[in-house]
Motif scaffolding. Sequence first.
Motif, PDB file in Angstrom:
ATOM      1  N   SER A  38     -65.824   5.182   1.759  1.00 54.13           N
ATOM      2  CA  SER A  38     -64.951   5.171   2.929  1.00 54.13           C
ATOM      3  C   SER A  38     -65.183   3.854   3.658  1.00 54.13           C
ATOM      4  CB  SER A  38     -65.276   6.338   3.864  1.00 54.13           C
ATOM      5  OG  SER A  38     -64.538   6.241   5.071  1.00 54.13           O
ATOM      6  N   PRO A  39     -64.129   3.125   4.035  1.00 55.17           N
ATOM      7  CA  PRO A  39     -64.341   1.879   4.784  1.00 55.17           C
ATOM      8  C   PRO A  39     -64.916   2.183   6.164  1.00 55.17           C
ATOM      9  CG  PRO A  39     -62.009   2.449   4.719  1.00 55.17           C
ATOM     10  CD  PRO A  39     -62.703   3.423   3.821  1.00 55.17           C
ATOM     11  N   PRO A  40     -65.518   1.184   6.832  1.00 58.21           N
ATOM     12  CA  PRO A  40     -66.098   1.420   8.152  1.00 58.21           C
ATOM     13  C   PRO A  40     -65.111   2.070   9.127  1.00 58.21           C
ATOM     14  CG  PRO A  40     -66.743  -0.731   7.352  1.00 58.21           C
ATOM     15  CD  PRO A  40     -65.736  -0.192   6.374  1.00 58.21           C
ATOM     16  N   ASN A  41     -63.881   1.625   9.101  1.00 58.28           N
ATOM     17  CA  ASN A  41     -62.810   2.224   9.905  1.00 58.28           C
ATOM     18  C   ASN A  41     -61.568   2.322   9.035  1.00 58.28           C
ATOM     19  OD1 ASN A  41     -64.045   2.177  12.774  1.00 58.28           O
ATOM     20  ND2 ASN A  41     -64.343   0.080  12.036  1.00 58.28           N
ATOM     21  N   SER A  42     -60.731   3.309   9.324  1.00 59.58           N
ATOM     22  CA  SER A  42     -59.511   3.489   8.531  1.00 59.58           C
ATOM     23  C   SER A  42     -58.407   2.595   9.077  1.00 59.58           C
ATOM     24  CB  SER A  42     -59.082   4.962   8.537  1.00 59.58           C
ATOM     25  OG  SER A  42     -59.892   5.699   7.662  1.00 59.58           O
ATOM     26  N   THR A  43     -58.591   1.302   8.869  1.00 62.57           N
ATOM     27  CA  THR A  43     -57.592   0.306   9.251  1.00 62.57           C
ATOM     28  C   THR A  43     -57.208  -0.481   8.009  1.00 62.57           C
ATOM     29  OG1 THR A  43     -59.249  -1.400   9.727  1.00 62.57           O
ATOM     30  CG2 THR A  43     -58.629   0.096  11.540  1.00 62.57           C
ATOM     31  N   SER A  48     -58.747  -3.361   3.165  1.00 56.26           N
ATOM     32  CA  SER A  48     -58.597  -4.559   2.350  1.00 56.26           C
ATOM     33  C   SER A  48     -59.950  -5.219   2.083  1.00 56.26           C
ATOM     34  CB  SER A  48     -57.662  -5.548   3.046  1.00 56.26           C
ATOM     35  OG  SER A  48     -57.539  -6.754   2.317  1.00 56.26           O
ATOM     36  N   ALA A  49     -60.810  -5.259   3.110  1.00 55.79           N
ATOM     37  CA  ALA A  49     -62.135  -5.860   2.933  1.00 55.79           C
ATOM     38  C   ALA A  49     -62.966  -5.074   1.928  1.00 55.79           C
ATOM     39  CB  ALA A  49     -62.848  -5.940   4.281  1.00 55.79           C
ATOM     40  N   MET A  50     -62.877  -3.749   1.989  1.00 55.11           N
ATOM     41  CA  MET A  50     -63.639  -2.931   1.047  1.00 55.11           C
ATOM     42  C   MET A  50     -63.101  -3.084  -0.377  1.00 55.11           C
ATOM     43  SD  MET A  50     -66.272  -1.325   2.250  1.00 55.11           S
ATOM     44  CE  MET A  50     -66.549   0.076   1.166  1.00 55.11           C
ATOM     45  N   LEU A  51     -61.802  -3.230  -0.521  1.00 54.15           N
ATOM     46  CA  LEU A  51     -61.230  -3.427  -1.851  1.00 54.15           C
ATOM     47  C   LEU A  51     -61.641  -4.782  -2.431  1.00 54.15           C
ATOM     48  CD1 LEU A  51     -57.675  -1.917  -1.302  1.00 54.15           C
ATOM     49  CD2 LEU A  51     -59.466  -1.019  -2.810  1.00 54.15           C
ATOM     50  N   THR A  52     -61.948  -5.736  -1.550  1.00 57.31           N
ATOM     51  CA  THR A  52     -62.479  -7.015  -2.021  1.00 57.31           C
ATOM     52  C   THR A  52     -63.926  -6.854  -2.465  1.00 57.31           C
ATOM     53  OG1 THR A  52     -61.005  -8.256  -0.555  1.00 57.31           O
ATOM     54  CG2 THR A  52     -62.963  -9.403  -1.371  1.00 57.31           C
ATOM     55  N   ARG A  53     -64.709  -6.094  -1.682  1.00 57.57           N
ATOM     56  CA  ARG A  53     -66.103  -5.851  -2.056  1.00 57.57           C
ATOM     57  C   ARG A  53     -66.201  -5.045  -3.344  1.00 57.57           C
ATOM     58  NH1 ARG A  53     -66.362  -4.300   3.528  1.00 57.57           N
ATOM     59  NH2 ARG A  53     -67.764  -5.567   4.812  1.00 57.57           N
ATOM     60  N   THR A  64     -57.036   9.730   9.828  1.00 56.80           N
ATOM     61  CA  THR A  64     -56.134   9.481  10.939  1.00 56.80           C
ATOM     62  C   THR A  64     -56.671  10.262  12.126  1.00 56.80           C
ATOM     63  OG1 THR A  64     -54.192   9.150   9.543  1.00 56.80           O
ATOM     64  CG2 THR A  64     -53.800   9.744  11.844  1.00 56.80           C
ATOM     65  N   GLY A  65     -56.833   9.583  13.247  1.00 55.52           N
ATOM     66  CA  GLY A  65     -57.411  10.210  14.423  1.00 55.52           C
ATOM     67  C   GLY A  65     -56.419  11.059  15.190  1.00 55.52           C
ATOM     68  N   ALA A  66     -56.915  11.701  16.241  1.00 49.78           N
ATOM     69  CA  ALA A  66     -56.071  12.549  17.092  1.00 49.78           C
ATOM     70  C   ALA A  66     -54.908  11.743  17.646  1.00 49.78           C
ATOM     71  CB  ALA A  66     -56.912  13.138  18.219  1.00 49.78           C
ATOM     72  N   GLY A  67     -53.723  12.335  17.603  1.00 48.18           N
ATOM     73  CA  GLY A  67     -52.515  11.675  18.080  1.00 48.18           C
ATOM     74  C   GLY A  67     -51.820  10.835  17.039  1.00 48.18           C
ATOM     75  N   GLY A  68     -52.446  10.681  15.874  1.00 49.62           N
ATOM     76  CA  GLY A  68     -51.864   9.830  14.839  1.00 49.62           C
ATOM     77  C   GLY A  68     -51.023  10.561  13.824  1.00 49.62           C
ATOM     78  N   SER A  76     -48.823   0.768   6.800  1.00 49.97           N
ATOM     79  CA  SER A  76     -49.721  -0.303   6.370  1.00 49.97           C
ATOM     80  C   SER A  76     -51.020   0.215   5.762  1.00 49.97           C
ATOM     81  CB  SER A  76     -50.034  -1.225   7.549  1.00 49.97           C
ATOM     82  OG  SER A  76     -50.566  -0.483   8.636  1.00 49.97           O
ATOM     83  N   LEU A  77     -51.446   1.437   6.120  1.00 48.19           N
ATOM     84  CA  LEU A  77     -52.694   1.960   5.568  1.00 48.19           C
ATOM     85  C   LEU A  77     -52.497   2.507   4.158  1.00 48.19           C
ATOM     86  CD1 LEU A  77     -55.693   2.520   6.085  1.00 48.19           C
ATOM     87  CD2 LEU A  77     -55.023   4.777   6.945  1.00 48.19           C
ATOM     88  N   LEU A  78     -51.623   3.504   4.019  1.00 46.09           N
ATOM     89  CA  LEU A  78     -51.456   4.121   2.706  1.00 46.09           C
ATOM     90  C   LEU A  78     -50.777   3.195   1.711  1.00 46.09           C
ATOM     91  CD1 LEU A  78     -50.590   7.877   3.417  1.00 46.09           C
ATOM     92  CD2 LEU A  78     -52.805   6.791   2.958  1.00 46.09           C
ATOM     93  N   SER A  79     -49.932   2.290   2.184  1.00 47.44           N
ATOM     94  CA  SER A  79     -49.292   1.381   1.227  1.00 47.44           C
ATOM     95  C   SER A  79     -50.298   0.413   0.617  1.00 47.44           C
ATOM     96  CB  SER A  79     -48.165   0.600   1.915  1.00 47.44           C
ATOM     97  OG  SER A  79     -48.688  -0.236   2.940  1.00 47.44           O
TER      98      SER A  79
END
Length: 287
Positions: A38-43, A48-53, A64-68, A76-79
Motif C-alpha cells: 500500500s502506498p504511504p497515501n492513496s494519492t 506513481s512513486a511506489m510503482l517506480t520503486r 478512499t476516505g470519508a466523504g470521498g 486519477s487514482l484508479l486510472s
Amino acid sequence: MVARPVVLTVRICDYAGHMTVAATTVTVQSRPALLGWSPPNSTPADLSAMLTRFPQPRLLRLYTGAGGGLASWSGSLLSGTPRNATLIYSFKDRPASLDVAGWLSARPVSWTAPIYLCWAHEPEQGPTAGDPTPDEFRQGWRDLIAALAGHPRRSQVRLLPVFTEYAARRAGTWWADFGQVAALAGVDAVGFDIYDTGYPAYRTPVERNDFALAAARRAGKPLVIAEWGIARKGFDADGTLCAQAMRDNMSHLRRQPDVAAVSWFYRGDCNLDNRTPERQAFVELMA
C-alpha cells in the motif's frame, strides 16, 4: 501450490419438509499468498512513486476516505492502477448512501484482476475516531451485501471486512460487536491489519497470525492481511533481525492453505526506503 481441504455440503428438502444433508471433503490446490504493498497515501503521486520503486506489483491496496464516495474508474487514482494487479480497495462512506451496484457495473472490462472491496476498515476505534458503532457496522455490511446480491458482475469483487488485530485480540466482545460480520453470507474473505506495535520483541509468525487465522477459520473463509508492517526494534541496530522476521512470517503464511494475500503498509516506521536489509527481504518475497 498449497493443498487445502474444502467441505461441500448439500441440503435437500422434500415437499413434506424433511431435510437431508450430505457432506464430503475434497482437496483443492490454492496458490501461495500474494505479497504486495500500500502506498504511504492513496494519492496518484504516491501510487506513481511506489510503482517506480516496485513496478509490476501482483497486489496493492488503496483507500478512499470519508466523504470521498467510491473512486471513479476513470479518475486519477484508479486510472493509474495496474489492471492486472489484485486490488484491496477500502472506502468509508455508508454503503446505503452510495450506488455500489452502479460502480461495479462501470468497472472497465480491461480490469482483469480481482478486487477485494472493504467498507469501514478497522472499525474498532469507535465513533470518536469517525468509525461506526457495532450496530452501524453490522448494518452497513448487510447493506453492502444486499446492494451487490445478484449483480451480474458480482464475481469480480470479493467482499472483505478488515479488522484490527491488536484491538480485536484484546476485546472480549469483539466477535459479538464486529467479528460476526465475517460469518455473513455474502462476505468472501476475512481481513486483518497486523503490526508488531506494542510488543518489545518481534513476534513469531504463529504469535503474530494465530488470532487472525482463527477468526477467518471460524467463518470458514480465506484470510487477507490487508495491512502488514514490522517496525525495526531498538535492539536490532542494522535491521537483519527484522528482515528475518519478515521472511519467516511470509514463509509461515504461504504454508497456510487459506491465506490469500498480504499487503505491506509502506508508511511511517514501515517505510523501507532507508532500511536496506528489510527492503531486500521485501523485494525477494515479492518475486
